[in-house]
Every structure is written in C-alpha cells, then in structure tokens.
Design an enzyme around this catalytic site. Structure first.
Site, PDB file in Angstrom:
ATOM      1  N   MET A 169       4.033   4.027  -3.314  1.00  0.00           N
ATOM      2  CA  MET A 169       3.293   4.166  -2.260  1.00  0.00           C
ATOM      3  C   MET A 169       1.830   3.188  -2.586  1.00  0.00           C
ATOM      4  O   MET A 169       1.325   3.703  -3.062  1.00  0.00           O
ATOM      5  CB  MET A 169       2.859   5.212  -1.550  1.00  0.00           C
ATOM      6  CG  MET A 169       3.528   6.223  -0.844  1.00  0.00           C
ATOM      7  SD  MET A 169       3.479   7.821  -0.078  1.00  0.00           S
ATOM      8  CE  MET A 169       3.249   8.886  -2.149  1.00  0.00           C
ATOM      9  N   SER A 170       1.404   2.553  -1.999  1.00  0.00           N
ATOM     10  CA  SER A 170       0.878   1.099  -2.258  1.00  0.00           C
ATOM     11  C   SER A 170      -0.738   2.278  -2.529  1.00  0.00           C
ATOM     12  O   SER A 170      -1.015   2.593  -0.896  1.00  0.00           O
ATOM     13  CB  SER A 170       0.691  -0.216  -2.117  1.00  0.00           C
ATOM     14  OG  SER A 170      -0.633  -0.731  -1.959  1.00  0.00           O
ATOM     15  N   GLN A 225       7.690  -0.840  -9.450  1.00  0.00           N
ATOM     16  CA  GLN A 225       7.310  -1.298  -8.339  1.00  0.00           C
ATOM     17  C   GLN A 225       7.644  -2.746  -8.702  1.00  0.00           C
ATOM     18  O   GLN A 225       5.618  -2.585  -8.432  1.00  0.00           O
ATOM     19  CB  GLN A 225       7.921  -0.977  -7.312  1.00  0.00           C
ATOM     20  CG  GLN A 225       8.320  -1.297  -6.058  1.00  0.00           C
ATOM     21  CD  GLN A 225       8.221  -0.441  -4.667  1.00  0.00           C
ATOM     22  OE1 GLN A 225       6.921  -0.870  -3.906  1.00  0.00           O
ATOM     23  NE2 GLN A 225       9.626  -0.362  -3.902  1.00  0.00           N
ATOM     24  N   CYS A 261       8.403  -2.635   2.677  1.00  0.00           N
ATOM     25  CA  CYS A 261       7.192  -2.473   2.792  1.00  0.00           C
ATOM     26  C   CYS A 261       7.625  -2.841   4.348  1.00  0.00           C
ATOM     27  O   CYS A 261       7.552  -4.692   4.069  1.00  0.00           O
ATOM     28  CB  CYS A 261       6.466  -3.087   1.878  1.00  0.00           C
ATOM     29  SG  CYS A 261       4.528  -3.163   2.875  1.00  0.00           S
ATOM     30  N   LYS A 291      14.579  -1.205  -3.223  1.00  0.00           N
ATOM     31  CA  LYS A 291      13.937  -0.769  -2.285  1.00  0.00           C
ATOM     32  C   LYS A 291      14.185  -1.157  -0.791  1.00  0.00           C
ATOM     33  O   LYS A 291      13.713  -2.265  -0.393  1.00  0.00           O
ATOM     34  CB  LYS A 291      12.596   0.207  -2.357  1.00  0.00           C
ATOM     35  CG  LYS A 291      12.986   1.288  -1.786  1.00  0.00           C
ATOM     36  CD  LYS A 291      11.321   1.789  -1.697  1.00  0.00           C
ATOM     37  CE  LYS A 291      11.094   3.340  -0.834  1.00  0.00           C
ATOM     38  NZ  LYS A 291      10.954   3.025   0.039  1.00  0.00           N
ATOM     39  N   GLY A 347      13.120   8.575   4.046  1.00  0.00           N
ATOM     40  CA  GLY A 347      12.282   8.266   5.610  1.00  0.00           C
ATOM     41  C   GLY A 347      12.125   9.750   5.843  1.00  0.00           C
ATOM     42  O   GLY A 347      12.990  10.100   6.410  1.00  0.00           O
ATOM     43  N   GLY A 401       7.834  10.486   0.286  1.00  0.00           N
ATOM     44  CA  GLY A 401       6.799   9.405   0.609  1.00  0.00           C
ATOM     45  C   GLY A 401       5.509  10.502   0.719  1.00  0.00           C
ATOM     46  O   GLY A 401       4.923  10.677   0.698  1.00  0.00           O
TER      47      GLY A 401
END
Length: 343
Positions: free
Chosen positions: A27-28, A79, A109, A148, A210, A233
């Site tokens: 997760m950015s 990633q 993304c 991904k 998800g 996530g």
C-alpha cells in the site's frame, strides 16, 4: 467447505518459502519498513513494500531508496510500478541488489496519477505492452517475479485470466488478483468468485485480494475463488496485526504482540511513531505518521475528544505528540480498563 487451517501452511514462491498464506498487501505511503516490521512480528505470512516508481528509482531520485531498503525480515519483497521496460528492468536490478528476494510488478493500482501515466491497472488495457514489462523484469533478475492485477480495466474487459496465463508463460511465479476492475476503484463489493477464472487459467499460486478483514472473510474468499492464499490491505489501517490475526485464528492460536490494554496501545503507537521519525527524519516523519495516528485514534482512541485529536494531528513537537497520545489511548476504556477494540 474450505479448511481454514490451510492458511497456516507454508507456500513456495519460486523456491522462496513463505511461512503462512495470509499476506500484507503493498500500500503506497503505508507499508513502509516500520509498518512491515510490525505486521511480520505479529505473524503475517508475507509483507510487501509500498509501490516504488521504477523510473524514479532507476534515475536515482532521492528518497526512493528508502522504499527498497532491506528491513531485516526473512523475505524482502519489493513492488515496482512503471510503463517503460528499461526502467522496470533497471529498478528490478537495483532492488535485487538491495537484497530483494521477490520482485512484484504492479498492474493493479487504480489511482489516476498512476493510470494517467499508463502504469498500474492501465497496463491491463494493453496486454502486449504489459508482457513486455514482465519479460524485461524476469530477464533482469534471478529472483522470483510476481504480478498483482485487477479483474480488468472495466466490466467490458475482464482479461485477468489472459494476463495471468501470459505472465506465467513469461516466467512469473505467482499472481495476486484484486476482485474489482480499475473503474470500480474501491467501490462496491469485490467479486471473489471472478478470481476463480484466474485460478483456472494458471498453475502457479494465485492470491485473492479485496475486502478481506476477518478469518470468516478469508474462508469465504478461498472457497469462492479457489485461491492458494489471501492478501489483506485496507483492514490494516490502525491495526498492523490483522493478517496475523487471520493466520493465527486458522489454527486456534493468538497473534503475537497485539496490544490488549490502553497502556499497551499507547506504547505501541508511540513506538511506531518514533520508528517513523527515525526513518524519515522529524519533518518528513511528522507528515508521514499523521495518517497512521489518525487511524489508530479512529480505531482504538474513540474516547479522545476532537480537540485532543486535532492537537495530536497538528503538533510539530514529537514530545508533545507522545504525551497527547498517552492521554488519548489511556482514556479509551470501556469502564473496566480494557482496550475498546484491538480488531
């Protein structure tokens, strides 16, 4: 009915052994080294770096090396995102040189700033180009490469099975599928059943992603998708132990180190905050940490009033923030001195 205990079994990704099958999603701006170290210590099977822009890394832009720096964990997974094969290959070589055990390619993304640059899930609109990036990365490094992705760009182009099959043929060793299209962003409910089409298309491990936040979610997504593992996530916001909780519950155990009292939570958040300041420096660390502090307050410090919350999130003095955090979490009780929620 799925045997949830399967989540506790190790998984091989191109010869790299992962201790269990519940993963922390990349997760950015979130899954930096302090966050990953905590998730791993609690018991997450695999943790993944935040997304790294390959072009910026390849060009040596300051600060991007922090995202690929080895965090001392048994498996270091990085990633990468990008649209140019040369940059992706060079970034992969740099990451492998920093000790990356696995390289993941971001083709999922949905953010406009990423897809607007024809990276992330925009790559699912041009599978030939997507494959050129995959081939460049696989050819550049000797470590396993994974991808991904989402189900597709929109409901008219649900091409994840095709991308996964072609990726496997190009040498990819695992695929992760988020059960939404790019155009859905994070709206609606992830379609876990649609992931099964990817599972049926390939022989490599498939990870389902998800809307997973509990062991019950994990059991259902495994049953509906047929996937080999799950990736969690956003459920981690303010709770770096969620993947570990799911993995532990699969065997009737308890995740390690989850704070169970207001005092423990205060100490936990303080330590996370201080680790972020140490990594980024005070000025940048203050900015980077605010979202995490907000999530911790949302989840575990709900008795803290709006004025106290505002002071915590706006103070530029670390010592003041620490003192205020103690006030916030030590007030978050249910009358019996127990933490309001650690889930």
């Amino acid at each position: 009915m799925v045997d949830l205990a399967a989540l506790a079994r190790p998984l091989l990704i191109g010869g790299v052994e992962i201790r269990n099958r519940v993963f922390l999603a990349p997760m950015s701006g979130i899954t930096d080294a302090p966050f990953r170290q905590r998730a791993h210590a609690h018991g997450a099977g695999l943790v993944v770096s935040e997304m790294v822009a390959s072009g910026e890394l390849a060009r040596g832009r300051a600060g991007f090396d922090l995202r690929i720096r080895h965090s001392g964990l048994p498996v270091h997974m990085v990633q990468l995102a990008g649209r140019e094969a040369g940059h992706m290959a060079e970034a992969a070589r740099i990451a492998a040189g920093e000790g990356a055990d696995i390289i993941d390619i971001n083709m999922g993304c949905p953010a406009k700033k990423v897809t607007g640059g024809y990276a992330g899930s925009a790559l699912m609109r041009d599978l030939d180009h997507a494959l050129s990036l995959i081939e460049a990365v696989v050819g550049a490094v000797s470590v396993p490469v994974t991808v991904k992705m989402r189900l597709g760009w929109d409901e008219e182009a649900l091409n994840a099975p095709v991308l996964a099959r072609r990726a496997e043929q190009a040498g990819v060793r695992m695929v992760t599928v988020h059960g939404r299209t790019r155009c859905q962003f994070y709206n609606g409910k992830a379609d876990w059943r649609a992931i099964r089409r990817v599972r049926d298309a390939v022989s490599i491990p498939v990870v389902a992603n998800g809307d997973v936040g509990t062991a019950a979610d994990a059991a259902t997504i495994l049953e509906q998708s047929g996937a080999d593992a799950v990736m969690v996530g956003r459920a981690h916001y303010g709770a770096p132990w969620i993947a570990a909780n799911i993995a532990a519950e699969a065997t009737g155990a308890v995740a390690a180190g989850v704070p169970e009292s207001p005092a423990a939570m205060a100490g936990y958040v303080e330590a996370h905050y201080e680790d972020m300041l140490a990594l980024y420096g005070t000025e940048s660390g203050l900015r980077q940490a605010r979202k995490h502090l907000g999530w911790y307050l949302d989840r575990h410090g709900t008795d803290a009033g709006p004025e106290l919350r505002k002071r915590i999130l706006t103070s530029r003095e670390p010592k003041e923030v620490v003192a205020l955090l103690r006030d916030a979490f030590l007030s978050a009780t249910n009358g019996a001195g127990a933490l309001r929620s650690a889930a």
